[in-house]
Write an enzyme that holds these catalytic residues in place. Sequence first.
Site, PDB file in Angstrom:
ATOM      1  N   ASP A  40       0.819  -1.224   0.000  1.00 19.04           N
ATOM      2  CA  ASP A  40       0.000   0.000   0.000  1.00 19.04           C
ATOM      3  C   ASP A  40       0.851   1.271   0.000  1.00 19.04           C
ATOM      4  O   ASP A  40       0.442   2.302   0.513  1.00 19.04           O
ATOM      5  CB  ASP A  40      -0.965   0.030   1.207  1.00 19.04           C
ATOM      6  CG  ASP A  40      -1.778  -1.237   1.336  1.00 19.04           C
ATOM      7  OD1 ASP A  40      -2.379  -1.642   0.329  1.00 19.04           O
ATOM      8  OD2 ASP A  40      -1.814  -1.833   2.429  1.00 19.04           O
ATOM      9  N   HIS A  92      -3.614  -2.043  -7.001  1.00 18.78           N
ATOM     10  CA  HIS A  92      -2.852  -0.891  -7.477  1.00 18.78           C
ATOM     11  C   HIS A  92      -3.809   0.158  -8.036  1.00 18.78           C
ATOM     12  O   HIS A  92      -4.525  -0.092  -9.003  1.00 18.78           O
ATOM     13  CB  HIS A  92      -1.834  -1.333  -8.530  1.00 18.78           C
ATOM     14  CG  HIS A  92      -0.767  -2.218  -7.955  1.00 18.78           C
ATOM     15  ND1 HIS A  92       0.173  -2.864  -8.727  1.00 18.78           N
ATOM     16  CD2 HIS A  92      -0.488  -2.557  -6.675  1.00 18.78           C
ATOM     17  CE1 HIS A  92       0.974  -3.562  -7.932  1.00 18.78           C
ATOM     18  NE2 HIS A  92       0.586  -3.391  -6.701  1.00 18.78           N
TER      19      HIS A  92
END
Length: 431
Positions: free
Chosen positions: A14, A42
Amino acid sequence: MGKNVVVLGTQWGDEGKGKIVDLLTEQAKYVVRYQGGHNAGHTLVIDGDKTVLHLIPSGILRDNVKCIIGNGVVLAPDALMTEINMLKERGVPVEERLLISEACPLILPFHCALDIAREKARGNNAIGTTGRGIGPAYEDKVSRRGLRVGDLFDAELFAVKLKEVMAYHNFMLTEYYKCEAVDYEETLKDALAIADYLKSMCTDVSELLDQARKAGEPILFEGAQGTLLDIDHGTYPFVTSSNTTAGGVATGSGFGPRHLDYVLGIMKAYTTRVGAGPFPTELKNEIGDYLGTKGHEFGATTGRKRRPGWLDIVAMKRAVQINSVSGFCLTKLDVLDGLEEVKICVGYQYPDGTVATTTPLAAEGYEKVTPVLETMPGWSESTFGATSVEQLPQAALNYIKRLEELLETPIDIISTGPDRNETMILVNPFS
């Protein structure tokens, strides 16, 4: 000659890899996923339009870029089709841009059933998997009973292999976990239904990449998850099931490791972790809430709330060491705007008073440490959307400089917002 660049996360995932990969693909001819599966998330924001990708490489939105799913990726056919259809609805010619290795292990419904059953059985000791079958699929791969994309192209042999592996897994589901069996006929039918479609996109990835390298075409390798989730080097057992580090590029794509030119480590200006596992700098207070809210810290794949904390230099030094990080991209600097002071973890203190500057090798070791924090002045000015170093307040520049000193590695890119243009590239990895 073109350069070959790896972009990977240096924390617990992340970090903002998707945006940076998308930005750098302007100079790449190929973008390659080499590990993980659709447990990745993503997020790309282009002119305010958000796209979340889980399996297909982040270069798919670029014209003239070939996107490759390498053999190290575990591939769920249903998840792939969902993503392809989403992109096609947006006018993206996926079939013209996407190539897949026949050696990718398949994730099938029984893998997901096993993943969920195991997490439930662990109770309070759950690892925090996404429940998407990633771990069980990798288990089948290393135990040499797994089915691969190429197996789909011989329907009769695939049916035999599938029956064998499902007999084993359904026994585990029904007898050990006391769950329902997964239907063989339905699994077979669904898998074979897309065999021809997948075959049209399959290629010898190692050969293709070698030819591209020899032709001087730049290649970008896109990592998923983060270094601290690596199966070998992460906070075991609270890790993913693949090698998220730079070494995974060679094994997960068949690309020679000596041909990698630059490793870009993506590092958030603070730290987050999603799911269970050790986290020395975690903030369970109003500052943690501030970072989580301002940083929109919810998983792109699971939607789970991420756990925020201060930046951990001890862990980052390990990431530099393992990955041979050439330079960092610092993301979400703007989330620290408004804090009176910011803190950096520079050591781990043990109960006997000793201070370590290296990480433990397993989760149990982290339980004994408390972070040694260095405090720096914060800044009240906004850094959001800044596109040059001159626009940053002095305190933010001091913070960046201190990180470079501690890590002995340059910060070559700074991200100050989610959009492509909210970025300053100080040193281009492809230059």
